[in-house]
Design a protein around this motif. Structure first.
Motif, PDB file in Angstrom:
ATOM      1  N   LEU A   1      -5.975  -7.789  -8.519  1.00  0.00           N
ATOM      2  CA  LEU A   1      -4.876  -7.206  -7.758  1.00  0.00           C
ATOM      3  C   LEU A   1      -4.755  -7.856  -6.384  1.00  0.00           C
ATOM      4  O   LEU A   1      -3.633  -8.105  -5.898  1.00  0.00           O
ATOM      5  N   ALA A   2      -5.893  -8.151  -5.742  1.00  0.00           N
ATOM      6  CA  ALA A   2      -5.850  -8.834  -4.443  1.00  0.00           C
ATOM      7  C   ALA A   2      -5.216 -10.216  -4.572  1.00  0.00           C
ATOM      8  O   ALA A   2      -4.426 -10.637  -3.710  1.00  0.00           O
ATOM      9  N   GLU A   3      -5.532 -10.901  -5.666  1.00  0.00           N
ATOM     10  CA  GLU A   3      -4.937 -12.232  -5.864  1.00  0.00           C
ATOM     11  C   GLU A   3      -3.427 -12.128  -6.048  1.00  0.00           C
ATOM     12  O   GLU A   3      -2.659 -12.928  -5.496  1.00  0.00           O
ATOM     13  N   ARG A   4      -2.969 -11.127  -6.787  1.00  0.00           N
ATOM     14  CA  ARG A   4      -1.532 -10.963  -7.009  1.00  0.00           C
ATOM     15  C   ARG A   4      -0.818 -10.582  -5.728  1.00  0.00           C
ATOM     16  O   ARG A   4       0.272 -11.076  -5.435  1.00  0.00           O
ATOM     17  N   PHE A   5      -1.425  -9.690  -4.947  1.00  0.00           N
ATOM     18  CA  PHE A   5      -0.824  -9.314  -3.669  1.00  0.00           C
ATOM     19  C   PHE A   5      -0.735 -10.513  -2.726  1.00  0.00           C
ATOM     20  O   PHE A   5       0.276 -10.709  -2.033  1.00  0.00           O
ATOM     21  N   ALA A   6      -1.801 -11.315  -2.677  1.00  0.00           N
ATOM     22  CA  ALA A   6      -1.791 -12.487  -1.800  1.00  0.00           C
ATOM     23  C   ALA A   6      -0.718 -13.486  -2.231  1.00  0.00           C
ATOM     24  O   ALA A   6      -0.020 -14.087  -1.392  1.00  0.00           O
ATOM     25  N   ALA A   7      -0.549 -13.671  -3.543  1.00  0.00           N
ATOM     26  CA  ALA A   7       0.479 -14.594  -4.019  1.00  0.00           C
ATOM     27  C   ALA A   7       1.875 -14.074  -3.707  1.00  0.00           C
ATOM     28  O   ALA A   7       2.779 -14.846  -3.350  1.00  0.00           O
ATOM     29  N   ALA A   8       2.070 -12.775  -3.822  1.00  0.00           N
ATOM     30  CA  ALA A   8       3.393 -12.210  -3.560  1.00  0.00           C
ATOM     31  C   ALA A   8       3.725 -12.184  -2.079  1.00  0.00           C
ATOM     32  O   ALA A   8       4.889 -12.346  -1.691  1.00  0.00           O
ATOM     33  N   ASP A   9       2.723 -11.987  -1.215  1.00  0.00           N
ATOM     34  CA  ASP A   9       2.955 -11.895   0.228  1.00  0.00           C
ATOM     35  C   ASP A   9       2.893 -13.239   0.930  1.00  0.00           C
ATOM     36  O   ASP A   9       3.042 -13.310   2.153  1.00  0.00           O
ATOM     37  N   GLY A  10       2.602 -14.306   0.191  1.00  0.00           N
ATOM     38  CA  GLY A  10       2.494 -15.612   0.828  1.00  0.00           C
ATOM     39  C   GLY A  10       1.226 -15.774   1.634  1.00  0.00           C
ATOM     40  O   GLY A  10       1.199 -16.527   2.609  1.00  0.00           O
ATOM     41  N   GLY A  11       0.184 -15.121   1.256  1.00  0.00           N
ATOM     42  CA  GLY A  11      -1.087 -15.215   1.972  1.00  0.00           C
ATOM     43  C   GLY A  11      -1.708 -13.849   2.108  1.00  0.00           C
ATOM     44  O   GLY A  11      -1.086 -12.819   1.823  1.00  0.00           O
ATOM     45  N   PRO A  12      -2.967 -13.775   2.554  1.00  0.00           N
ATOM     46  CA  PRO A  12      -3.650 -12.480   2.710  1.00  0.00           C
ATOM     47  C   PRO A  12      -2.956 -11.619   3.764  1.00  0.00           C
ATOM     48  O   PRO A  12      -2.763 -12.028   4.899  1.00  0.00           O
ATOM     49  N   ARG A  13      -2.571 -10.437   3.381  1.00  0.00           N
ATOM     50  CA  ARG A  13      -1.982  -9.449   4.278  1.00  0.00           C
ATOM     51  C   ARG A  13      -2.698  -8.124   4.051  1.00  0.00           C
ATOM     52  O   ARG A  13      -3.751  -8.069   3.434  1.00  0.00           O
ATOM     53  N   ASN A  14      -2.100  -7.049   4.575  1.00  0.00           N
ATOM     54  CA  ASN A  14      -2.798  -5.760   4.485  1.00  0.00           C
ATOM     55  C   ASN A  14      -2.962  -5.291   3.045  1.00  0.00           C
ATOM     56  O   ASN A  14      -3.982  -4.681   2.698  1.00  0.00           O
ATOM     57  N   ARG A  15      -2.001  -5.585   2.176  1.00  0.00           N
ATOM     58  CA  ARG A  15      -2.177  -5.176   0.772  1.00  0.00           C
ATOM     59  C   ARG A  15      -3.361  -5.902   0.139  1.00  0.00           C
ATOM     60  O   ARG A  15      -4.144  -5.301  -0.603  1.00  0.00           O
ATOM     61  N   THR A  16      -3.487  -7.178   0.442  1.00  0.00           N
ATOM     62  CA  THR A  16      -4.636  -7.928  -0.066  1.00  0.00           C
ATOM     63  C   THR A  16      -5.940  -7.358   0.490  1.00  0.00           C
ATOM     64  O   THR A  16      -6.951  -7.271  -0.215  1.00  0.00           O
ATOM     65  N   ALA A  17      -5.912  -6.956   1.755  1.00  0.00           N
ATOM     66  CA  ALA A  17      -7.115  -6.390   2.366  1.00  0.00           C
ATOM     67  C   ALA A  17      -7.515  -5.085   1.702  1.00  0.00           C
ATOM     68  O   ALA A  17      -8.707  -4.825   1.479  1.00  0.00           O
ATOM     69  N   TYR A  18      -6.540  -4.241   1.351  1.00  0.00           N
ATOM     70  CA  TYR A  18      -6.869  -2.983   0.692  1.00  0.00           C
ATOM     71  C   TYR A  18      -7.521  -3.231  -0.664  1.00  0.00           C
ATOM     72  O   TYR A  18      -8.512  -2.573  -1.019  1.00  0.00           O
ATOM     73  N   ALA A  19      -6.962  -4.145  -1.444  1.00  0.00           N
ATOM     74  CA  ALA A  19      -7.559  -4.457  -2.746  1.00  0.00           C
ATOM     75  C   ALA A  19      -8.955  -5.053  -2.583  1.00  0.00           C
ATOM     76  O   ALA A  19      -9.865  -4.751  -3.367  1.00  0.00           O
ATOM     77  N   THR A  20      -9.137  -5.878  -1.560  1.00  0.00           N
ATOM     78  CA  THR A  20     -10.461  -6.455  -1.307  1.00  0.00           C
ATOM     79  C   THR A  20     -11.463  -5.366  -0.926  1.00  0.00           C
ATOM     80  O   THR A  20     -12.626  -5.386  -1.358  1.00  0.00           O
ATOM     81  N   LEU A  21     -11.019  -4.418  -0.111  1.00  0.00           N
ATOM     82  CA  LEU A  21     -11.886  -3.297   0.241  1.00  0.00           C
ATOM     83  C   LEU A  21     -12.301  -2.512  -1.004  1.00  0.00           C
ATOM     84  O   LEU A  21     -13.457  -2.101  -1.143  1.00  0.00           O
ATOM     85  N   GLY A  22     -11.346  -2.305  -1.914  1.00  0.00           N
ATOM     86  CA  GLY A  22     -11.689  -1.608  -3.150  1.00  0.00           C
ATOM     87  C   GLY A  22     -12.714  -2.364  -3.970  1.00  0.00           C
ATOM     88  O   GLY A  22     -13.652  -1.765  -4.514  1.00  0.00           O
ATOM     89  N   ALA A  23     -12.558  -3.694  -4.066  1.00  0.00           N
ATOM     90  CA  ALA A  23     -13.521  -4.492  -4.826  1.00  0.00           C
ATOM     91  C   ALA A  23     -14.907  -4.430  -4.195  1.00  0.00           C
ATOM     92  O   ALA A  23     -15.918  -4.258  -4.894  1.00  0.00           O
TER      93      ALA A  23
END
Length: 882
Positions: free
Chosen positions: A511-533
């Motif tokens: 999910l973090a990878e998909r969020f990062a691809a959709a947002d054009g880089g690591p953003r807060n959504r990617t950070a939330y998924a990373t925190l979950g992992a």
């Protein structure tokens, strides 16, 4: 029996109607007063006759309103010259300045009556129709009961008689409506609704009696009969006024109890109540009154919940409330897909504008239905099967709001209810009695709901980060709740549960990878998924690893979070850092805590504490040049606290190695006072550098301080000088267990005095000096008496008294030296006070036990010491003044 029920209903109605009439009259008086004030304001202030005669040419207080709009002014450059005005006009005498009238205030906006005001106002005027409808409906129900009591009619005739009565009432109402109408402006207002509504209730009761009381028809016949009556009620509701729907819903919800519904098989009644509620929703889809929808979503489900409380099977009721919540999303707006536009209810609450615009009732109905259904699903989860149905219903509601209602932003906040209730469901006491596979089912449902929330985060135009946070929080919190309260590692096995957690970590990584691809880089959504992992990995490590290895793993995760923050600029990693530091603190203090550190294997203890120190230190080094000042403060204070705890614990272990029985009551109290004091000082340090941050940090600091002071008070109250049985000291002079009780807290207070504000620092320094003095007294007594006779009741030798005197003189000299070195008048006064106390002690206590040359030598030494200290005081005073 029927007459008694009628009397009770009539009495309850009177109890409701009389207060309603009183409040209605008071409301009318208030509105008349407001209308009189508005009319008086529009009429303007009254003008006296004397003023009109004295100043006939005075301008009126308010200029009359022009009938036509005034022409717009023409610019000077384009205005044609006037031959009259271009000549030089004669001089005009200066006119007296006219006071400019204040602009009139707009009238206060009319107070719009609410739905409740309209309903109670109508009830106050038309209460007779309500009693009439209740009486007619009860007549049909009592007709069936009369046949039962007397046995005159056969069951078939009883049901047919009720059907004939209900159809007759409906026909009478329809005949009146076709001849005179049902509107409020006709002389037959509400009569058609009264008769037809009562007839519908009687028809419902007849079908239920045919199935429930006599068994004349089967399930299919019952469903067909109820559906037919509901269709008739639906058509009537479209053509009649809303009064008919009110009678049908209210009477239909009560009918099962008048027919003797009990705790047996209530499924036919649940089906009936579901059809009744859906009929009300369908009627209001055309009428658009709002309150019919509210009645349909409260009265039939409330009747079903009462049946469940009486012992009926909860699963049909759970299915009913879930179905009604889904229907409330679309039926009131007459669409197949929810499309509620506007502001969510959660954003209406903080509005302070006047007049306050109320949210649309469609939004209130949909949000309230989802929240009520979620609570009902939780309350009905009384066994393992009901827990599964509740979890499935909550998952379905979450997916409905996240996916089905993607075009309805006004009801987006309704998703918080099923998400929160789902997490509360993980605490159910019925889960341990269920098969272990239920734990896997619950976690899979949480993951399914989380993917729906993640899909909404991709499709939503607003609050995308919030949807992503919910998508991660729901499965993570569900796994954590199961791990804390349901013991899945014992029921499923260590490795199966670990694989559950690691699989969830892998999904969060994807999910973090998909969020990062959709947002054009690591953003807060990617950070939330990373925190979950990272959280799932930490829980998996909790399940697998031992005590020291788990601390090492947590320290490594701290370093990983810092590396991710520095590499991808993720400030959200601060949340994981805080959680990791809190977990490490828990492990050092509580579980496995100081017991493991004191008595566990030395190598594992060293690894345990070394990892707790190395993790924050490495994370702090990584973030040294990164703009995360708050995170660095958290790491610095935690590192300082962990270091103090480590020193205290290792010193305790060393003392136990020297004296195996060194840890007693006072030593334990001193150790805990030191540890809690270190934690309190860490919170004060964060307060000093970061501010209050709400109430959490000051509250923690206060709690830690109180616990430290409580432990220290215990060490002082149970001390070796008064009770050498509970407060036993082991060891030799200086190197004994009393250092744990008093010297460690004294050192901590001395350190804290340099970090706290001035007043608090002085108090801490005073406490440190007092504890150090008490510890010194103990060491002197141990030197002369040994560790077996420390209590005062054993007496004090002359050598011990003289040693106390010498120690007081040395301390006074030390204070003078420090006063000279720092220029502190406070230390100089403290030294003089101590010297005065020493002199008093010598003359009052020491002299009584001295004789011969010992007395001469003692007073000679005292005199020389006092002379030297007096000269030193004068020299220090002169140096300070100069």
């Amino acid at each position: 029996m029927g007459f008694l029920v009628l009397v009770v209903v009539y009495g309850l109605f009177c109890l409701i109607a009389v207060p309603v009439l009183v409040f209605q009259v008071l409301g009318l008086k208030r509105r008349m007063r407001e209308l009189e004030q508005i009319a008086a304001f529009r009429a303007g202030p009254p003008q006296s006759t004397t003023d009109n005669k004295a100043a006939p040419t005075a301008a009126p207080t308010q200029a009359p309103r022009p009938k036509t709009p005034a022409p717009s002014p023409v610019p000077e450059a384009t205005r044609a010259p006037d031959p009259v005005t271009t000549a030089s006009p004669p001089p005009r005498p200066p006119a007296a300045a006219k006071p400019t009238p204040a602009p009139p205030r707009p009238p206060a906006p009319a107070v719009r009556p609410t739905q409740a005001d309209l309903f109670f106002g109508w009830l106050a005027q038309n209460w007779a129709y309500v009693l009439s409808a209740i009486s007619l409906a009860l007549a049909g129900i009592f007709l069936v009961q009369y046949g039962i009591e007397t046995g005159i009619l056969t069951p078939t005739l009883r049901v047919l008689a009720a059907l004939v009565l209900g159809a007759s009432l409906c026909a009478a109402g329809e005949w009146i409506r076709r001849r005179s109408g049902d509107g409020p402006d006709t002389h037959t207002a509400f009569l058609p609704s009264t008769f037809s509504g009562a007839g519908i209730v009687v028809l419902y009761a007849a079908v239920l009696a045919a199935r429930h009381l006599y068994g004349l028809i089967g399930v299919e016949g019952t469903f067909f009969g109820l559906a037919t009556v509901s269709a008739v009620a639906l058509v009537f509701g479209w053509f009649y006024g809303p009064f008919l729907a009110a009678i049908g819903i209210a009477g239909g919800a009560v009918a099962p109890y008048l027919l003797g519904a009990d705790s047996g098989d209530a499924t036919p009644f649940i089906v009936y109540l579901t059809l009744l509620a859906l009929t009300g929703l369908a009627i209001d889809a055309v009428k658009q009154t709002g309150w019919i929808t509210g009645a349909a979503l409260t009265l039939p489900p409330g009747s079903a919940l009462v049946m469940a409380g009486m012992g009926a099977e909860p699963i049909p009721v759970q299915i009913m409330v879930t179905l009604l919540a889904l229907a409330a999303l679309v039926l009131p707006i007459r669409r197949l897909v929810p499309m509620h536009e506007g502001r969510p209810l959660a954003l209406w609450l903080p509005l302070k504008t006047r007049p306050k615009v109320l949210p649309d009732w469609h939004v209130v109905a949909a949000t309230g239905a989802v929240g009520t259904a979620s609570l009902a699903l939780l309350g009905l989860a009384t066994d393992a099967d009901a827990v599964v149905i509740a979890a499935g219903g909550l998952t379905l509601l979450t997916l409905a709001i996240a996916i089905w209602a993607v075009r309805a932003p006004a009801i987006a906040d309704a998703v918080f209810a099923p998400v929160a209730i789902f997490l509360l469901l993980m605490l159910s006491p019925d889960i341990p009695a269920a098969p272990p596979v239920l734990l896997s089912v619950l976690l899979v449902l949480a993951v399914l709901a989380g993917f729906g929330l993640a899909w909404r985060s991709e499709r939503s135009r607003s609050f995308r980060a919030l949807w992503a946070a919910l998508a991660v929080t729901l499965p993570s919190a569900a796994a954590l709740a199961l791990m804390l309260f349901q013991a899945p590692e014992f029921r499923l096995g260590t490795w199966p549960w670990t694989l559950h957690l690691l699989g969830l970590a892998a999904l969060f990584t994807l999910l973090a990878e998909r969020f990062a691809a959709a947002d054009g880089g690591p953003r807060n959504r990617t950070a939330y998924a990373t925190l979950g992992a990272l959280t799932m990995i930490a829980l998996a490590l909790f399940t697998l690893l031992g005590l020291a290895a788990l601390t090492v793993a947590l320290a490594v995760l701290l370093v990983v979070a810092s590396l991710l923050d520095r590499r991808f600029d993720m400030p959200e990693m601060t949340l994981f850092t805080l959680a990791g530091l809190a977990t490490l603190t828990w492990r050092l203090v509580i579980d496995p805590g100081t017991v493991f550190s004191t008595y566990g294997p030395l190598f594992e203890v060293l690894v345990h504490h070394a990892a707790a120190l190395a993790g924050p230190a490495a994370a702090l080094a990584i973030l040294t040049t990164h703009p995360r000042p708050r995170t660095r403060v958290y790491l610095e204070t935690a590192l300082w606290a962990f270091g103090g705890i480590t020193i205290s614990v290792l010193f305790t272990r060393w003392l136990i190695e020297v004296e195996p029985n060194a840890i007693g009551v006072t030593e334990t109290a001193g150790i805990y006072a030191t540890i809690w004091g270190i934690l309190a000082l860490a919170q004060y340090e964060r307060l000093r550098k970061l501010g209050r941050a709400g109430w959490i940090r000051p509250t923690l600091a206060l709690i830690y301080t109180l616990m430290a002071l409580g432990a220290l008070a215990g060490a002082l109250l149970i001390n070796p000088l008064f009770d050498d049985w509970l407060a036993e000291v082991t060891g030799v002079t200086i190197f004994n267990s009393s250092a744990l009780s008093y010297l460690l807290p004294a050192i901590l207070l001395a350190v804290a005095s340099r970090r706290l504000p001035e007043t608090a620092g002085r108090v801490a320094m005073g406490g440190a000096i007092g504890l150090a003095a008490f510890w010194t007294i103990l060491q002197i007594r141990i030197f002369w008496q040994g560790t077996e006779g420390l209590a005062i009741r054993y007496g004090i030798t002359q050598g011990e008294i003289s040693t106390y005197t010498g120690a007081m003189l040395l301390l006074g000299a030390a204070l003078f030296y420090q006063a000279v070195a720092s220029g502190s008048a406070l230390l100089r006064r403290a030294g003089l006070t101590l010297i005065g106390l020493t002199v008093a002690k010598v003359f009052l206590i020491d002299a009584a036990g001295l004789t011969g040359l010992v007395r001469v030598g003692s007073f000679l030494a005292l005199g020389l010491s006092l002379a030297g200290l007096a000269w030193l005081d004068r020299w220090a005073s002169g140096r300070r003044v100069g």
